[in-house]
Enzyme design. Sequence first.
Site, PDB file in Angstrom:
ATOM      1  N   HIS A 134       5.128 -13.217   7.318  1.00 34.94           N
ATOM      2  CA  HIS A 134       5.553 -11.905   6.736  1.00 34.94           C
ATOM      3  C   HIS A 134       6.394 -11.785   5.752  1.00 34.94           C
ATOM      4  O   HIS A 134       7.272 -12.596   5.871  1.00 34.94           O
ATOM      5  CB  HIS A 134       5.770 -11.061   8.023  1.00 34.94           C
ATOM      6  CG  HIS A 134       5.375  -9.548   7.598  1.00 34.94           C
ATOM      7  ND1 HIS A 134       6.349  -8.717   7.054  1.00 34.94           N
ATOM      8  CD2 HIS A 134       4.558  -8.686   8.101  1.00 34.94           C
ATOM      9  CE1 HIS A 134       6.144  -7.683   7.028  1.00 34.94           C
ATOM     10  NE2 HIS A 134       4.706  -7.431   7.461  1.00 34.94           N
ATOM     11  N   SER A 191       0.872  -1.286  -0.007  1.00 38.38           N
ATOM     12  CA  SER A 191       0.026   0.072   0.095  1.00 38.38           C
ATOM     13  C   SER A 191       0.838   1.341  -0.012  1.00 38.38           C
ATOM     14  O   SER A 191       0.692   2.189  -0.725  1.00 38.38           O
ATOM     15  CB  SER A 191      -1.005  -0.047   1.125  1.00 38.38           C
ATOM     16  OG  SER A 191      -0.353  -0.118   2.385  1.00 38.38           O
ATOM     17  N   ARG A 212       3.937  -5.075  17.301  1.00 37.35           N
ATOM     18  CA  ARG A 212       2.544  -4.704  17.107  1.00 37.35           C
ATOM     19  C   ARG A 212       1.419  -5.590  17.702  1.00 37.35           C
ATOM     20  O   ARG A 212       0.613  -5.440  18.262  1.00 37.35           O
ATOM     21  CB  ARG A 212       2.080  -4.290  15.588  1.00 37.35           C
ATOM     22  CG  ARG A 212       3.087  -3.073  15.139  1.00 37.35           C
ATOM     23  CD  ARG A 212       2.845  -2.764  13.790  1.00 37.35           C
ATOM     24  NE  ARG A 212       2.903  -3.997  12.771  1.00 37.35           N
ATOM     25  CZ  ARG A 212       2.590  -4.111  11.609  1.00 37.35           C
ATOM     26  NH1 ARG A 212       1.911  -2.970  10.989  1.00 37.35           N
ATOM     27  NH2 ARG A 212       2.676  -5.346  10.854  1.00 37.35           N
ATOM     28  N   ASP A 237      -2.141  -8.637  12.302  1.00 40.08           N
ATOM     29  CA  ASP A 237      -3.644  -8.749  11.974  1.00 40.08           C
ATOM     30  C   ASP A 237      -4.142  -9.926  12.773  1.00 40.08           C
ATOM     31  O   ASP A 237      -5.376 -10.324  12.799  1.00 40.08           O
ATOM     32  CB  ASP A 237      -3.766  -9.157  10.545  1.00 40.08           C
ATOM     33  CG  ASP A 237      -3.470  -7.959   9.698  1.00 40.08           C
ATOM     34  OD1 ASP A 237      -3.515  -6.852  10.171  1.00 40.08           O
ATOM     35  OD2 ASP A 237      -2.890  -8.176   8.508  1.00 40.08           O
ATOM     36  N   HIS A 244      -2.686  -8.476   2.236  1.00 42.81           N
ATOM     37  CA  HIS A 244      -2.311  -7.249   2.837  1.00 42.81           C
ATOM     38  C   HIS A 244      -3.260  -6.840   4.017  1.00 42.81           C
ATOM     39  O   HIS A 244      -3.554  -7.734   4.915  1.00 42.81           O
ATOM     40  CB  HIS A 244      -1.889  -6.251   1.913  1.00 42.81           C
ATOM     41  CG  HIS A 244      -1.357  -5.090   2.181  1.00 42.81           C
ATOM     42  ND1 HIS A 244      -0.498  -5.111   3.356  1.00 42.81           N
ATOM     43  CD2 HIS A 244      -1.074  -3.782   1.645  1.00 42.81           C
ATOM     44  CE1 HIS A 244       0.230  -3.940   3.528  1.00 42.81           C
ATOM     45  NE2 HIS A 244      -0.096  -3.243   2.285  1.00 42.81           N
TER      46      HIS A 244
HETATM   47  N1  HAX Z   1       0.068 -20.026   6.081  1.00 41.96           N
HETATM   48  C1  HAX Z   1       0.447 -20.912   4.960  1.00 41.96           C
HETATM   49  N2  HAX Z   1       1.375 -20.706   4.443  1.00 41.96           N
HETATM   50  C2  HAX Z   1       2.159 -19.532   4.121  1.00 41.96           C
HETATM   51  C3  HAX Z   1       1.805 -18.635   5.193  1.00 41.96           C
HETATM   52  C4  HAX Z   1       0.718 -18.898   6.094  1.00 41.96           C
HETATM   53  N3  HAX Z   1       0.398 -17.776   7.292  1.00 41.96           N
HETATM   54  N4  HAX Z   1       2.662 -17.670   5.170  1.00 41.96           N
HETATM   55  C5  HAX Z   1       3.475 -17.970   3.964  1.00 41.96           C
HETATM   56  N5  HAX Z   1       2.996 -19.081   3.499  1.00 41.96           N
HETATM   57  C6  HAX Z   1       3.592 -19.627   2.440  1.00 41.96           C
HETATM   58  C7  HAX Z   1       3.255 -18.890   1.271  1.00 41.96           C
HETATM   59  O1  HAX Z   1       2.032 -18.755   0.622  1.00 41.96           O
HETATM   60  C8  HAX Z   1       4.409 -19.435   0.106  1.00 41.96           C
HETATM   61  O2  HAX Z   1       3.928 -20.638  -0.419  1.00 41.96           O
HETATM   62  P1  HAX Z   1       4.324 -20.918  -2.043  1.00 41.96           P
HETATM   63  O3  HAX Z   1       5.866 -21.221  -1.874  1.00 41.96           O
HETATM   64  O4  HAX Z   1       3.288 -22.137  -2.282  1.00 41.96           O
HETATM   65  O5  HAX Z   1       3.892 -19.770  -2.561  1.00 41.96           O
HETATM   66  C9  HAX Z   1       5.620 -19.604   1.287  1.00 41.96           C
HETATM   67  O6  HAX Z   1       5.050 -19.993   2.552  1.00 41.96           O
HETATM   68  C10 HAX Z   1       6.590 -18.779   1.358  1.00 41.96           C
HETATM   69  O7  HAX Z   1       6.210 -17.350   1.636  1.00 41.96           O
HETATM   70  P2  HAX Z   1       7.192 -16.583   2.442  1.00 41.96           P
HETATM   71  O8  HAX Z   1       8.253 -16.051   1.627  1.00 41.96           O
HETATM   72  O9  HAX Z   1       7.354 -16.952   3.860  1.00 41.96           O
HETATM   73  O10 HAX Z   1       5.893 -15.269   2.538  1.00 41.96           O
HETATM   74  P3  HAX Z   1       5.778 -14.192   1.507  1.00 41.96           P
HETATM   75  O11 HAX Z   1       6.751 -13.179   1.758  1.00 41.96           O
HETATM   76  O12 HAX Z   1       5.387 -14.698   0.145  1.00 41.96           O
HETATM   77  O13 HAX Z   1       4.086 -13.827   1.830  1.00 41.96           O
HETATM   78  C11 HAX Z   1       2.417 -13.051   3.604  1.00 41.96           C
HETATM   79  C12 HAX Z   1       3.954 -12.920   3.014  1.00 41.96           C
HETATM   80  C13 HAX Z   1       2.074 -12.243   4.605  1.00 41.96           C
HETATM   81  C14 HAX Z   1       1.588 -12.604   2.012  1.00 41.96           C
HETATM   82  C15 HAX Z   1       2.262 -14.411   3.821  1.00 41.96           C
HETATM   83  O14 HAX Z   1       2.650 -14.957   4.920  1.00 41.96           O
HETATM   84  C16 HAX Z   1       0.786 -14.734   4.018  1.00 41.96           C
HETATM   85  O15 HAX Z   1      -0.040 -15.108   2.990  1.00 41.96           O
HETATM   86  N6  HAX Z   1       0.205 -14.807   5.341  1.00 41.96           N
HETATM   87  C17 HAX Z   1      -1.120 -14.757   5.655  1.00 41.96           C
HETATM   88  C18 HAX Z   1      -1.960 -13.519   5.259  1.00 41.96           C
HETATM   89  C19 HAX Z   1      -1.392 -12.653   5.976  1.00 41.96           C
HETATM   90  O16 HAX Z   1      -1.493 -12.550   7.488  1.00 41.96           O
HETATM   91  N7  HAX Z   1      -1.407 -11.249   5.683  1.00 41.96           N
HETATM   92  C20 HAX Z   1      -1.157  -9.956   6.388  1.00 41.96           C
HETATM   93  C21 HAX Z   1       0.298  -9.612   6.365  1.00 41.96           C
HETATM   94  C22 HAX Z   1       0.600  -8.315   7.219  1.00 41.96           C
HETATM   95  C23 HAX Z   1       0.024  -7.184   6.310  1.00 41.96           C
HETATM   96  O17 HAX Z   1       0.655  -7.028   5.341  1.00 41.96           O
HETATM   97  N8  HAX Z   1      -0.894  -6.607   6.802  1.00 41.96           N
HETATM   98  O18 HAX Z   1      -1.430  -5.744   6.167  1.00 41.96           O
END
Ligand code: HAX
Length: 426
Positions: free
Chosen positions: A311, A235, A320, A366, A265
Amino acid sequence: MPASVLHEKFGEVVPRLRAERTELLSAHADTQISTVNVQQAFGGARGVKMLICDTSVVEGDQGLIIRGRPILDLVDKLPMEIFWLLLTGEEASEAEVTELRKDLRKRIEVPNYVWKLLKSMGKKAHPMTMLTAALTAMSNESAFRARYSEGLDKADFWDPSLDDALRIIATIHTIAAGVYRMRYGKGDLVDPSGKTDMGAEFIKLLGLPPKKGEAARMMQLYLVLHSDHEGGNASAHTAHIISSTLADPFLSVAGGLNALAGPLHGLANQECLSWILDTMEKFGGRPSQQQIRDYAWETLNAGQVIPGYGHAVLRVTDPRFTALRNFGLEHLKTSDVFQTVNLVYETVPDVLREHGKAKNPWPNVDAVSGSLLHYYGLKEFDYYTVVFSVSRALGMLAQLVLNRAVGSPIERPKSVSTEWVRNNAG
Ligand code: HAX
């Protein structure tokens, strides 16, 4: 609109910022600070250092640090004090806070056409769509746009941008509360007074029970914690790209908040509480650790993520999360939802480690925020990202004004084709 106390203060800071930038560029223009490999080019530019953001940094092993101060040291600040700190790098004195409050009070009016627009959007619009539509419409109010079209010196871009920033900060919680009351049939809009702080006023405008001031305290903490998360998150980066085209601050923040509306996000916070409540529904109340473990595996085996965990940058429990959890441990002892959030915290990191994919098995903010909003009366999850947005606008706007002050250029990285990578990677 008369200039504000922040115009005076920031006007003193600007020459130093410009001098520092000029000096660094003349001494180190060719120094390499990052490289990009194929994995990063295909993988969302993770870890590529290519942006400058002075408001805050997110350290993988520490979390959010605002202007050199860990976020856990700032939990007693007011949101407007945080904006001051983000923008100027200094803490506001008591007298400056009083003046800033007065400056914001002069800017609290939301134009009537915004309310008409929101009313016309009906009961099916997502609250985030309503919020960003309102901000987009308010671009009509932009002092930056008006002064730019009259012919504005580049050196002065920051000045009307700061006017717009203050107007957005003075109105965004009123608009957000209006979205809530209209969208969920909560009755007439409540007029803002501008007398109290943003957190307390937001609770009043939403029409939530004050619970002896506890709700306002929770909101103030929430707004401080979510205010900024450096420049590379989706964002902040989106807002920055839009603002780098010299689109006005209303359009820039609206665009940034549209990115916040994605489920990976900011929308994750609505998904987190759904996941917690689904667990409770499935197991008929507060679940056991084994039941949480089973449900977590069921979620992962269905190819879904566990919301609130993981993350892109953090590799520890998000401070946080810790701040909100501490608040919950003190005030939410009787809440089954909050106690379930705690049990999930004790269970899910082990499951994610066993699963072996997520680089960070720890909770982000979150994972807990929704349980607090729910407890203080906000039961509508699809509204949660709007509360996040009210806060995150502070960081986006501070970054925008800073960038305008130092004359950051339009952002334009280079893309390459898959074929180019195939031909060049060897
Ligand atoms: N549950 C299951 N699998 C997860 C996971 C979770 N909570 N977090 C990461 N992974 C997986 C990813 O989907 C990815 O899988 P693939 O290789 O199959 O694509 C793998 O682990 C590696 O990911 P990563 O490098 O650890 O994490 P990214 O940087 O790609 O993504 C995210 C970061 C926050 C998007 C991810 O951890 C996620 O989807 N978390 C759940 C959603 C979430 O909590 N989002 C809020 C984040 C905070 C924020 O921005 N708030 O605004």
